[in-house]
Design a protein around this motif. Structure first.
Motif, short mmCIF file in Angstrom:
data_model
loop_
_atom_site.label_atom_id
_atom_site.label_comp_id
_atom_site.label_asym_id
_atom_site.label_seq_id
_atom_site.Cartn_x
_atom_site.Cartn_y
_atom_site.Cartn_z
N THR A 99 0.77 -1.06 -0.01
CA THR A 99 -0.09 0.15 0.00
C THR A 99 0.79 1.22 -0.18
N LEU A 100 0.71 2.28 -0.93
CA LEU A 100 1.21 3.52 -0.90
C LEU A 100 0.55 4.60 -0.65
N VAL A 101 1.06 5.31 0.37
CA VAL A 101 0.09 6.38 1.08
C VAL A 101 1.00 7.80 0.84
N VAL A 102 0.26 8.99 1.22
CA VAL A 102 0.88 10.20 0.84
C VAL A 102 1.76 10.73 1.78
N SER A 103 1.51 10.24 3.17
CA SER A 103 2.39 10.88 4.06
C SER A 103 2.50 10.20 5.14
N GLU A 104 3.62 10.16 6.05
CA GLU A 104 3.94 9.27 7.33
C GLU A 104 2.93 9.26 8.23
N PHE A 105 1.99 10.34 8.58
CA PHE A 105 0.98 10.15 9.30
C PHE A 105 -0.11 9.12 9.04
N LEU A 106 -0.52 9.44 7.65
CA LEU A 106 -1.39 8.35 7.44
C LEU A 106 -0.81 6.87 7.37
N LYS A 107 0.40 6.63 7.35
CA LYS A 107 0.99 5.32 7.10
C LYS A 107 0.85 4.74 8.68
N SER A 108 1.07 5.69 9.67
CA SER A 108 0.95 5.34 10.98
C SER A 108 -0.25 5.08 11.56
N LEU A 113 10.54 7.33 -6.13
CA LEU A 113 9.81 6.27 -5.00
C LEU A 113 9.08 5.25 -5.65
N LEU A 114 8.30 5.84 -6.57
CA LEU A 114 7.03 4.89 -7.21
C LEU A 114 7.86 3.86 -7.86
N VAL A 115 8.94 4.06 -8.65
CA VAL A 115 9.76 3.08 -9.50
C VAL A 115 10.35 2.13 -8.55
N ALA A 116 10.93 2.64 -7.55
CA ALA A 116 11.31 1.72 -6.27
C ALA A 116 10.55 0.75 -5.79
N ALA A 117 9.17 1.27 -5.73
CA ALA A 117 7.87 0.66 -5.09
C ALA A 117 7.46 -0.55 -6.17
N LEU A 118 7.53 -0.11 -7.49
CA LEU A 118 7.02 -1.24 -8.44
C LEU A 118 8.26 -2.42 -8.54
N ARG A 119 9.37 -1.87 -8.46
CA ARG A 119 10.38 -2.87 -8.51
C ARG A 119 10.63 -3.63 -7.34
N ALA A 120 10.33 -3.18 -6.16
CA ALA A 120 10.30 -3.96 -5.01
C ALA A 120 8.98 -4.91 -4.91
N VAL A 163 5.42 5.33 1.78
CA VAL A 163 5.08 6.67 1.45
C VAL A 163 5.68 7.18 0.04
N VAL A 164 4.66 7.57 -0.76
CA VAL A 164 4.99 8.33 -1.82
C VAL A 164 4.00 9.46 -1.97
N HIS A 165 5.01 10.76 -1.71
CA HIS A 165 4.15 11.90 -1.50
C HIS A 165 3.58 12.44 -2.90
N ASP A 166 2.57 13.53 -2.77
CA ASP A 166 2.20 14.00 -4.04
C ASP A 166 2.97 15.00 -4.46
#
Length: 371
Positions: A114-123, A350-357, A135-138
């Protein structure tokens, strides 16, 4: 598997020809960078009508037959989306759930990441799911747009300082402030009729008025409508930047509400992303904002922006920003603090890193680092 041979499909919340902001920012703006990284990116579900809980029907089998490596669900959730994600995972296709303003543990469990836009939302996600949340920010959409100059005056009734508030809704009051001081003019850029559409404006004002349940709310709305120092403007991708460049101050006042994020004890208004803040700061505007958790790692109050809670706090900060030298200094520091950190380039990495991972690990995820 390398990014060069990744085949990624995107299930969109809204249609690519008339996208909601989250679709535009999280997916459409990222596509050129993904393709430049060698990723084959395709829109596999591009709905005519926006829906967070669409019927995805037989989508999974079509995607399996097309041999996708990763499927990204852009704010799309619900039972149909969960069934689709589980079917894809069973067939060996990695899945990502991308979300900007809510918590959906069921969808997070159904997908690989799951990719979220902030550390707070992740928490806010359950501890057991934390390894799957990243986290991948806007990303800032137009980093080259900068305010050209700073007005030399301190504001008066005849020559007011101009503040701008950007929103995705059609506000019927000015949050927290209610009525701006007589030396300030506020332009609200949001979901309003276009300039000149008088009949439409009257109809929408009447509908909004009739929906209001209390006399106090209606009275406040009437004061909002007749206040010559409050102007409304239709949000458009180009005109919003023109409004920012014409302004002297950016404001983000938020009226706290009791509505909670589903499955948490956190109010909905607290989970907003940094987007409205970084939008204004990147242009070089000094900003005053209601404290929101995603803003707190960005703002050093009194240095690159200001936090304000009560109306008294707001008036105090506005008074400080009447000084042109302060506006110039804070605006410059605002831009410097966000323009690289929240750039589309950085978020695409960050998005590319997420897709690879997610394509390589399928369930075991190390903390992502920019590439």
């Amino acid at each position: 598997m390398t990014a060069a041979n990744l085949k990624v499909g995107f299930v969109l919340l809204s249609h690519s020809r008339n996208p909601q902001p989250s679709t535009r920012i999280a997916v459409l703006n990222m596509l050129p960078a993904l393709r430049e990284a060698g990723i084959e990116a395709e829109l596999v579900f591009d709905p005519e009508q926006s829906s967070e809980t669409p019927d995805l029907g037989h989508l999974a089998q079509r995607l399996i037959n097309a041999r996708f490596d990763v499927i990204y669900f852009q704010k799309v959730r619900g039972e149909s989306a969960e069934r689709c994600a589980r079917a894809l995972k069973k067939a060996g296709i990695a899945t990502i759930y991308g979300v900007c303003d809510l918590v959906d543990a069921d969808m997070a469990m159904a997908t690989n990441m799951t990719l979220v836009v902030s550390e707070f939302l992740k928490s806010l996600y359950p501890p057991a799911l934390q390894p799957k949340i990243h986290v991948v920010h806007d990303g800032i959409e137009k980093p080259s747009v900068v305010k050209a100059d700073v007005a030399a005056h301190t504001g008066s009734r005849s020559k007011p300082i101009r503040a701008v508030l950007v929103t995705s809704s059609s506000l019927t009051s000015l949050p927290v402030l209610a009525q701006p001081p007589n030396w300030l003019e506020v332009t609200i850029v949001g979901k309003y009729p276009p300039r000149g559409a008088t009949a439409q404006k009257l109809r929408e004002a009447r509908w909004a008025f009739l929906k209001m349940s209390s006399a106090n709310e209606r009275l406040a709305y009437l004061r909002f409508l007749v206040n010559a120092r409050i102007k409304t403007q239709m949000w458009q991708a180009e005109s919003v930047y023109a409004a920012l460049q014409c302004a002297d101050i950016g404001i983000i006042p938020v009226e706290p509400s009791a509505q909670l994020v589903k499955g948490t004890h956190v109010p909905v208004w607290k989970v907003k992303s940094e987007n409205r803040l970084t939008l204004k700061m990147s242009v070089g505007l000094p900003v005053i904002a209601t404290p929101i958790p995603s803003y707190e790692p960005i703002i050093e109050s009194g240095v690159n922006a200001f936090f304000a809670d009560t109306r008294r706090d707001w008036i105090r900060c506005l008074e400080i920003l009447r000084d042109p030298a302060v506006r110039r200094s804070v605006g410059a520091k605002a831009r410097t603090s966000v323009v690289d950190r929240f750039s589309q380039t950085q978020q695409a990495r960050l998005l590319v890193a997420a897709l690879r991972a997610v394509s390589e690990s399928r369930g075991v995820f190390a903390e992502l680092q920019p590439i």
